[in-house]
Design a protein around this motif. Sequence first.
Motif, PDB file in Angstrom:
ATOM      1  N   UNK A   1       7.700  18.990 -18.354  1.00 35.37           N
ATOM      2  CA  UNK A   1       7.414  17.636 -18.836  1.00 35.37           C
ATOM      3  C   UNK A   1       8.703  16.862 -19.115  1.00 35.37           C
ATOM      4  N   UNK A   2       9.726  17.559 -19.645  1.00 34.20           N
ATOM      5  CA  UNK A   2      11.007  16.900 -19.910  1.00 34.20           C
ATOM      6  C   UNK A   2      11.645  16.355 -18.648  1.00 34.20           C
ATOM      7  N   UNK A   3      11.576  17.112 -17.549  1.00 35.59           N
ATOM      8  CA  UNK A   3      12.114  16.654 -16.262  1.00 35.59           C
ATOM      9  C   UNK A   3      11.265  15.513 -15.711  1.00 35.59           C
ATOM     10  N   UNK A   4       9.949  15.660 -15.792  1.00 36.15           N
ATOM     11  CA  UNK A   4       9.033  14.633 -15.277  1.00 36.15           C
ATOM     12  C   UNK A   4       9.227  13.309 -16.008  1.00 36.15           C
ATOM     13  N   UNK A   5       9.411  13.363 -17.330  1.00 35.95           N
ATOM     14  CA  UNK A   5       9.489  12.136 -18.132  1.00 35.95           C
ATOM     15  C   UNK A   5      10.670  11.259 -17.747  1.00 35.95           C
ATOM     16  N   UNK A   6      11.748  11.861 -17.217  1.00 33.63           N
ATOM     17  CA  UNK A   6      12.883  11.070 -16.734  1.00 33.63           C
ATOM     18  C   UNK A   6      12.729  10.699 -15.268  1.00 33.63           C
ATOM     19  N   UNK A   7      12.312  11.642 -14.441  1.00 37.31           N
ATOM     20  CA  UNK A   7      12.366  11.462 -12.994  1.00 37.31           C
ATOM     21  C   UNK A   7      11.346  10.466 -12.472  1.00 37.31           C
ATOM     22  N   UNK A   8      10.114  10.503 -12.987  1.00 36.01           N
ATOM     23  CA  UNK A   8       9.060   9.637 -12.452  1.00 36.01           C
ATOM     24  C   UNK A   8       9.372   8.152 -12.638  1.00 36.01           C
ATOM     25  N   UNK A   9       9.724   7.678 -13.859  1.00 35.91           N
ATOM     26  CA  UNK A   9      10.039   6.245 -13.978  1.00 35.91           C
ATOM     27  C   UNK A   9      11.236   5.821 -13.143  1.00 35.91           C
ATOM     28  N   UNK A  10      12.232   6.702 -12.989  1.00 34.77           N
ATOM     29  CA  UNK A  10      13.390   6.367 -12.163  1.00 34.77           C
ATOM     30  C   UNK A  10      12.982   6.237 -10.695  1.00 34.77           C
ATOM     31  N   UNK A  11      12.173   7.184 -10.207  1.00 30.38           N
ATOM     32  CA  UNK A  11      11.733   7.131  -8.809  1.00 30.38           C
ATOM     33  C   UNK A  11      10.922   5.862  -8.544  1.00 30.38           C
ATOM     34  N   UNK A  12       9.984   5.556  -9.438  1.00 33.92           N
ATOM     35  CA  UNK A  12       9.148   4.361  -9.238  1.00 33.92           C
ATOM     36  C   UNK A  12      10.007   3.104  -9.232  1.00 33.92           C
ATOM     37  N   UNK A  13      10.959   2.999 -10.169  1.00 34.01           N
ATOM     38  CA  UNK A  13      11.825   1.815 -10.231  1.00 34.01           C
ATOM     39  C   UNK A  13      12.652   1.671  -8.963  1.00 34.01           C
ATOM     40  N   UNK A  14      13.060   2.780  -8.364  1.00 37.57           N
ATOM     41  CA  UNK A  14      13.939   2.738  -7.202  1.00 37.57           C
ATOM     42  C   UNK A  14      13.200   2.483  -5.893  1.00 37.57           C
TER      43      UNK A  14
ATOM     44  N   UNK B   1       0.839  -1.195   0.000  1.00 36.32           N
ATOM     45  CA  UNK B   1       0.000   0.000   0.000  1.00 36.32           C
ATOM     46  C   UNK B   1       0.876   1.247   0.000  1.00 36.32           C
ATOM     47  N   UNK B   2       1.935   1.235   0.798  1.00 40.60           N
ATOM     48  CA  UNK B   2       2.827   2.394   0.877  1.00 40.60           C
ATOM     49  C   UNK B   2       3.450   2.715  -0.471  1.00 40.60           C
ATOM     50  N   UNK B   3       3.970   1.690  -1.160  1.00 44.24           N
ATOM     51  CA  UNK B   3       4.607   1.905  -2.459  1.00 44.24           C
ATOM     52  C   UNK B   3       3.582   2.341  -3.503  1.00 44.24           C
ATOM     53  N   UNK B   4       2.391   1.759  -3.470  1.00 44.71           N
ATOM     54  CA  UNK B   4       1.343   2.131  -4.426  1.00 44.71           C
ATOM     55  C   UNK B   4       0.928   3.585  -4.231  1.00 44.71           C
ATOM     56  N   UNK B   5       0.777   4.003  -2.957  1.00 44.26           N
ATOM     57  CA  UNK B   5       0.402   5.390  -2.685  1.00 44.26           C
ATOM     58  C   UNK B   5       1.473   6.346  -3.200  1.00 44.26           C
ATOM     59  N   UNK B   6       2.748   6.027  -2.954  1.00 44.18           N
ATOM     60  CA  UNK B   6       3.842   6.865  -3.466  1.00 44.18           C
ATOM     61  C   UNK B   6       3.801   6.944  -4.983  1.00 44.18           C
ATOM     62  N   UNK B   7       3.537   5.810  -5.629  1.00 43.39           N
ATOM     63  CA  UNK B   7       3.466   5.768  -7.098  1.00 43.39           C
ATOM     64  C   UNK B   7       2.313   6.615  -7.620  1.00 43.39           C
ATOM     65  N   UNK B   8       1.153   6.515  -6.963  1.00 43.04           N
ATOM     66  CA  UNK B   8      -0.012   7.281  -7.416  1.00 43.04           C
ATOM     67  C   UNK B   8       0.205   8.781  -7.254  1.00 43.04           C
TER      68      UNK B   8
END
Length: 497
Positions: A161-174, A55-62
């Motif tokens: 959007x350029x910053x978001x497009x890199x940062x979000x997938x990296x954060x979720x993967x980590x 739940x914690x990881x899902x909430x962070x992802x959302x």
Amino acid sequence: MSFRGDDSGSEDGRSELRKPFLHTGSWYKMGMGSRQGSLMEKLGSSGSVIRDSSISVVVCTLIVALGPIQFGFTGGYSSPTQEDIIRDLDLKLSEFSIFGSLSNVGAMVGAIASGQMAEYIGRKGSLMIASIPNIIGWLAISFAKDSSFLYMGRLLEGFGVGVISYTVPVYIAEIAPQNMRGGLGAVNQLSITLGIMLAYLLGMFVSWRVLAVIGILPCTILIPGLFFIPESPRWLAKMGMMDDFEASLQVLRGFSTDITVELNEIKRAVTSSSHRRAAIRFQELRQRRYKLPLMIGIGLLMLQQLSGINGILFYAGSIFKAAGINSSNIVTCGLGAIQVIATGITTWLLDKAGRRIFLIISSSGMTASLVLVSVSFFFKGYVPENSELHSVLSVLALVGLLAYVISFSLGMGAIPWIIMSEILPVNIKGLAGGVATLTNWLTAWIITMTAALLMNWSTGGTFAVYAIVAALSLLFVILWVPETKGRTLEEIQWSFR
């Protein structure tokens, strides 16, 4: 000649500068200056932390997924607003085309900055900074009286959007456990498709100025949301903030979870990385542990765009009209809904089936559907418009376009970003990730700018070119892309040595 990697310089003198971006979660109320006290006392200081790991990881992802919703909304905004903006501001079609393409230009600038921003101030800090130009950009568009404000707003949105497009997938993967990383990573693309669909749908009912005001909402909610989630534990470990690293990982995995094995594995990877030189020489990038993941990450993100997705979606209305479909706006909204459904299926099944099989299915389906569209348009030029065969060919072209979007959404839409965030070595992640993201946006801009010219040259020929690229994508996946399902990030990176 050398490239600056992620381990550059001494961390002691800069750690205090990073702290304002790190200690912004309610679970960090234990005091920023002190490193004393037990870990459980620090973790127990927050009553708002969710105890369950998933739940914690899902909430962070959302919460961070609000960024990709903004991403998609920006991409979808120009389609339903074109006629109204041109009429209200007395623009030429060429001026509006510049407006539409400027988000890609801004995104390229954001992509250049994204890797180093994410490494220096953290994943959360980067998302906070990216949200501000997005909000200002939408306000500029909403109050625009001429093209200058439109252009400025679009550029600012693109940078964010350029910053978001890199940062979000990296954060979720980590932050994600290895058994959930694929599905959670696909939420990034699912959110983009939701943003596109919302822009298409709401654009049918509200004015372009009101739609721009609505565009402010995702980032307006994202900024306070970031105060209630932890920073990436792998980034904290890489920066030498070990107490914060342990606290972050424990919060993400739950207080009742034994994190010893994962903790030690991340520490071992960080220690191994810290022994390497801070400056990565150009010759060293030719080593297998760097060259292969770089080639795979950049190659997938480039092929994703070269298959024509941005050109097809940007000019979907005119393509449907060329195919003989009159209700182009409704069909375009349907196209957005299909993207969401197909990406949702990928999100659900990705951790069960794996990345490679979805990429193979996706690129195969894209190749077949693009061939069908190409053949349909080629034959339509030789068939009388009033004939029954012409109507059949129009239906086949529509079916092919829908099949293409479904196929793209099943794999090539989401998975290249997931693969990029998984396989890049930790000590070149900022540099390589920024380059990969820049490559993606540059290719997207080229495809968007050339699509109309290619369509005027030959619609069938354009789709034939895209079909060839899709076939090359299939070959690339079969030969080079590894399976990353069920493996930790550290295991994936060690496999390239």
